[in-house]
Scaffold this active site. Structure first.
Site, mmCIF file in Angstrom:
data_model
loop_
_atom_site.group_PDB
_atom_site.id
_atom_site.type_symbol
_atom_site.label_atom_id
_atom_site.label_comp_id
_atom_site.label_asym_id
_atom_site.label_seq_id
_atom_site.Cartn_x
_atom_site.Cartn_y
_atom_site.Cartn_z
ATOM 1 N N TYR A 53 37.915 38.792 26.507
ATOM 2 C CA TYR A 53 39.021 38.844 27.484
ATOM 3 C C TYR A 53 40.319 39.230 26.776
ATOM 4 C CZ TYR A 53 41.706 37.211 31.611
ATOM 5 O OH TYR A 53 42.518 37.116 32.716
ATOM 6 N N TYR A 58 40.971 48.865 32.041
ATOM 7 C CA TYR A 58 39.960 49.047 33.114
ATOM 8 C C TYR A 58 40.413 48.364 34.398
ATOM 9 C CZ TYR A 58 35.660 47.035 35.323
ATOM 10 O OH TYR A 58 34.711 46.536 36.178
#
Lengths: 389, 133
Positions: A288, A336
């Site tokens: 993450y 993204y």
């Protein structure tokens, strides 16, 4: 815990994202439900097979989230979980779901997430709460102007102070991640960038520049799990849950025991022990990346390098396509998508890499993957290690 | 101009904010284990004792980390940018979040000695802040 208790007992059999990016015509409920439908479809399951539901923050204030989404999709679960530890929740749910499936408390678990983060607020990052009167311990932070980026900036500044880490080294992560995104047609930002681009982008909270920060988008995602035994009869190649871990060390950044080490030190150690694999076995890492510093601290905390050596570890585009440590291969939260909580997308990409479905961005012969979610302000982590069956 | 978010005192914190209004900086010390803590709680976070005492803190601290914030999260900070968000190590041991004020934001460094000062934000609320010692 006996490492064999959950080892290869449970499989991920379906993963999907919804429409992502800027999706103003769809509600967050719809994004979550559409991702769920796609994930169930690819497994060859229906919503009527689902008896475990795992989700959070879909409601205002976050309460009753699993009830809300189960009702929205017409599901009546006998196992329910709205654990809310930030963006890592959806990685921690893999541990919870694996435990529930392995013990027979449920048979098909649906982890789902939906958020219209950019459409809701015009793309602007906001304060932690936005409230004008602060109840509870947050009243010792919010009156000083704390923000998510400000909190992570404090960790970055301390890491630089203790270990000589540089902005160039943090920028390496953003550049490598964008390179991966350039190979993913679903990624929101696909134009390649350079270290200079990162350093020349606007300073938000020193030492973090704009391009050290994740995107704000709309997105939904879903992950479906069942027992390995049942998974073998389903449509997709099952991806085994090898080992998992979760931990949290604080809620507010001023209470973080050590600004340069995350709870991944705990959750990662547990996941590796339970999986029975070593760092050298990891073929692809999905970490993450709320901010570049999040990745650097996580890599150190997971033990991929020594504390303080994260800057050197990511240098020379080591995590980029063609590098020897493929990481955040869908383009990450930096390039993204990032609907406020990214954890579920680390799981989705890890599964796709292990299935060999990633086309131009496929890591060759990926057999073991790690996904790590971080939640709050470097507060909580969920770590999972997955493998081909 | 939008007001910054202000504390809404509750059982654990009423004493602290009352003292701050009087320009006194107090923290809690445990009557059982002897350790100091921040932020104020109803129990000691080291040993869960409820025997907590308020002590006058020295107001001396060292910057543990700091960041110059150029963009406001909450609109109440829009006119304050750039401001220094910091975590300081109090001389008594605990850490707290604060702002470093009364200096050039870019001049604040980790390890810098600072001392408490007080910002009377409204008639009801005073925030302890820190400035270079």
């Amino acid at each position: 815990m006996d490492p064999s208790l959950l080892h290869r007992k449970v499989a991920i059999v379906g993963v999907a994202e919804s429409d992502i990016g800027r999706v103003p015509h769809k509600s967050k409920f719809q994004l979550s439900a559409e991702a769920s439908k796609k994930a169930l479809d690819e497994a060859g399951l229906t919503k009527d097979d689902v008896d475990g539901v795992f989700t959070t923050i879909i409601t205002e204030g976050g309460q009753f989230s699993s009830m809300m989404m189960a009702e929205y999709m017409g599901i009546t679960p006998r196992y329910t979980d709205s654990t809310s530890i930030g963006g890592s929740s959806f990685v921690a749910y893999v541990e919870h779901a694996a435990m529930a499936i392995a013990t027979g408390l449920c048979s098909v678990a649906l982890i789902c997430h939906g958020s219209t983060n950019i459409s809701d607020r015009g793309g602007k990052a906001g304060p932690v709460s936005g409230a004008s009167h602060i109840f509870g311990p947050a009243q010792f932070e919010e009156p000083y102007g704390v923000s998510t980026v400000g909190s992570y900036a404090l960790a970055a500044a301390r890491h630089m102070h203790e270990y000589g880490t540089t902005s160039e080294q943090l920028a390496e992560i953003a550049v490598a991640t964008r390179h991966w995104a350039s190979m993913n047609p679903l990624a929101r930002m696909r134009d390649r960038i350079t270290i200079e681009d990162v350093l020349n982008s606007r300073m938000i909270a020193s030492p973090l520049h704009l391009l050290d920060c994740c995107l704000v988008t709309d997105a939904g995602g879903a992950v479906v799990l069942t027992s390995m035994e049942r998974a073998k009869d389903l449509k997709k190649r099952p991806i085994a849950v090898l080992g998992t871990g979760e931990a949290h060390t604080h809620r507010m950044i001023s209470q973080m025991p050590d600004l340069t080490q995350t709870a991944a030190k705990i959750s990662g150690k547990l996941a590796f022990e339970r999986a029975g694999v070593t760092h050298a076995d990891i073929d692809v890492a999905e970490i993450y990346d709320s901010f570049t510093i999040t990745v650097l601290l996580t890599l150190e905390s997971l033990g991929f390098c020594k504390k303080g050596e994260g800057g050197a570890f990511v240098s020379g585009q080591r995590t980029a396509p063609g590098g020897d440590f493929p990481m955040n291969t869908q383009g990450g939260a930096l390039s993204y998508t990032h609907p406020g909580m990214f954890g579920i997308f680390t799981v989705i990409e890890a599964v796709r890499q292990l299935r060999g479905e990633c086309g131009p961005r496929q890591v060759p012969n990926a057999e073991v993957a790690i996904a790590n979610g971080t939640g709050g302000v470097l507060s909580s982590t969920g770590t999972i290690i997955l493998g081909r069956e | 101009m939008t007001q910054i978010p202000l504390p809404d005192p509750y059982q654990d914190t009423e004493e602290y904010w009352k003292a701050a209004r009087e320009h006194r900086f107090i923290i809690q010390k445990c009557g059982d284990c002897g350790q100091a803590q921040f932020y104020p709680r109803g129990v000691c976070s080291h040993c869960l004792s409820s025997k907590l005492e308020w002590i006058e803190a020295s107001g001396k601290a060292t910057v543990y980390s700091c960041s110059v914030n150029y963009r406001a999260g909450h609109p109440g900070f829009a006119e304050k940018t750039p401001f220094v968000l910091a975590i300081v190590d109090l001389a008594e041991g605990p850490r707290m979040m604060t702002n470093i004020v009364n200096c050039d934001p870019e001049s604040v460094r980790i390890g810098m000695a600072v001392q408490v000062c007080f910002d009377d934000v409204t008639d009801e609320v005073t925030l302890p802040m820190f400035e270079p010692a």
